[in-house]
Design an enzyme around this catalytic site. Structure first.
Site: not given
Ligand code: DHB
Ligand code: FE
Length: 279
Positions: A12, A59, A193, A240
């Site tokens: 997302h 978030h 990530h 996540e």
């Molecule tokens: C990014 C990924 C995320 O899951 C999020 O909530 C905010 C930013 C990203 O990779 O930029």
């Molecule tokens: Fe996120």
């Protein structure tokens, strides 16, 4: 009885919203990601869900670090979108389904989960981006929403095992729902990530593949690692994947993979999209 038509999973990343706003879907950077979506849309057009039960993390829009529910279930008549600071457009509101929300909440509490119940809830990029990707050109969303929030932000986080059990409890509640709607389960976020700290930009293709492989076949395998081990394997935000694990639980015991797309990187994220159907 309601019918669970399947589950749709996607990253997302907020920057996707910027790419959609600019019409960058065919830009070489974005194309490998957006190319994963025609199959999702064809599938949704085929199975025609009326209700979406979603698993995602807030978030900082509804809950901040001072008050952080481990699990939260929306029971609102409407969910407005808001941007918690990414400069995204405001997306369409999503109609709620309070009766089904309360049925699920009763089931969860009966199974000794203790969710926060939210009769007001905003939705952020974790829901609006997956909806925009799934139904890009609609005037109104074709589904009503029951949103379930999982804390993937402020430690201590719930274990993967607990999240899978939460999803299974939702599945169990759906078995006693008297409505005859078609339900799609949606899990958002991930895959690996990390947005900040020494390992910013960290991605782990091997762990992502482990997750994507086991999502349909053996979701219990995804509960083998402690939260700290998942943070080590997937990154601080890659955790996540808990949303995916819970969503998989809500799909029911057996599942077959119908579609998968995986591309590194979109922003800081290993972007993954999957569709599973009940076996
Ligand atoms: C990014 C990924 C995320 O899951 C999020 O909530 C905010 C930013 C990203 O990779 O930029
Ligand atoms: Fe996120």
């Amino acid at each position: 009885m309601a019918e669970i038509v399947g589950a749709y999973f996607t990253s997302h990343v907020p920057a996707i919203g910027g790419a959609i706003a600019r019409g960058d879907q065919n830009d070489p950077y974005w194309k490998p990601f957006f190319d994963g979506f025609p199959k999702v849309r064809e599938w949704l057009a085929e199975v025609k869900p009326d209700v979406a039960i979603t698993f995602s993390n807030d978030h900082g829009l509804n809950f901040f670090l001072d008050k952080m529910p481990t699990f939260a279930v929306g029971a609102a008549a409407e969910y407005r979108n808001a941007d918690e600071g990414w400069g995204l457009p405001t997306y369409k509101s999503i109609e709620g389904y309070p009766e089904l929300s309360w049925h699920i909440i009763n089931g969860l509490v009966g199974d000794e989960f203790d969710p926060v119940t939210c009769q007001e809830m905003l939705v952020d990029h974790a829901l609006s981006i997956p909806f925009e990707l799934a139904w890009p050109d609609v005037e109104a969303w074709p589904v009503k929403l029951v949103p379930i929030g999982i804390n993937t932000v402020q430690h201590p986080l719930p274990s993967a095992k607990r999240c899978l059990a939460l999803g299974r409890s939702v599945y169990k509640a759906l078995q006693s729902w008297k409505g005859d709607e078609k339900i799609v389960i949606i899990g958002t976020g991930g895959l690996s990530h990390q947005l900040d700290g020494e390992r910013a930009g960290f991605i782990n293709k091997e762990y992502d593949e482990f997750c994507m492989e086991n999502l349909s076949k053996d979701p219990d395998a995804m509960t083998r690692d402690s939260i700290h081990e998942i943070v080590r394997l997937a990154g601080t935000q890659g955790v996540e994947v808990l949303n995916w694990i819970a969503a998989r639980g809500a799909l029911g015991p057996g599942a077959v993979e119908r579609h998968r797309n995986y591309h590194i990187p979109i922003s800081n994220t290993a972007a993954a999209t999957m569709v599973l159907e009940p076996a």
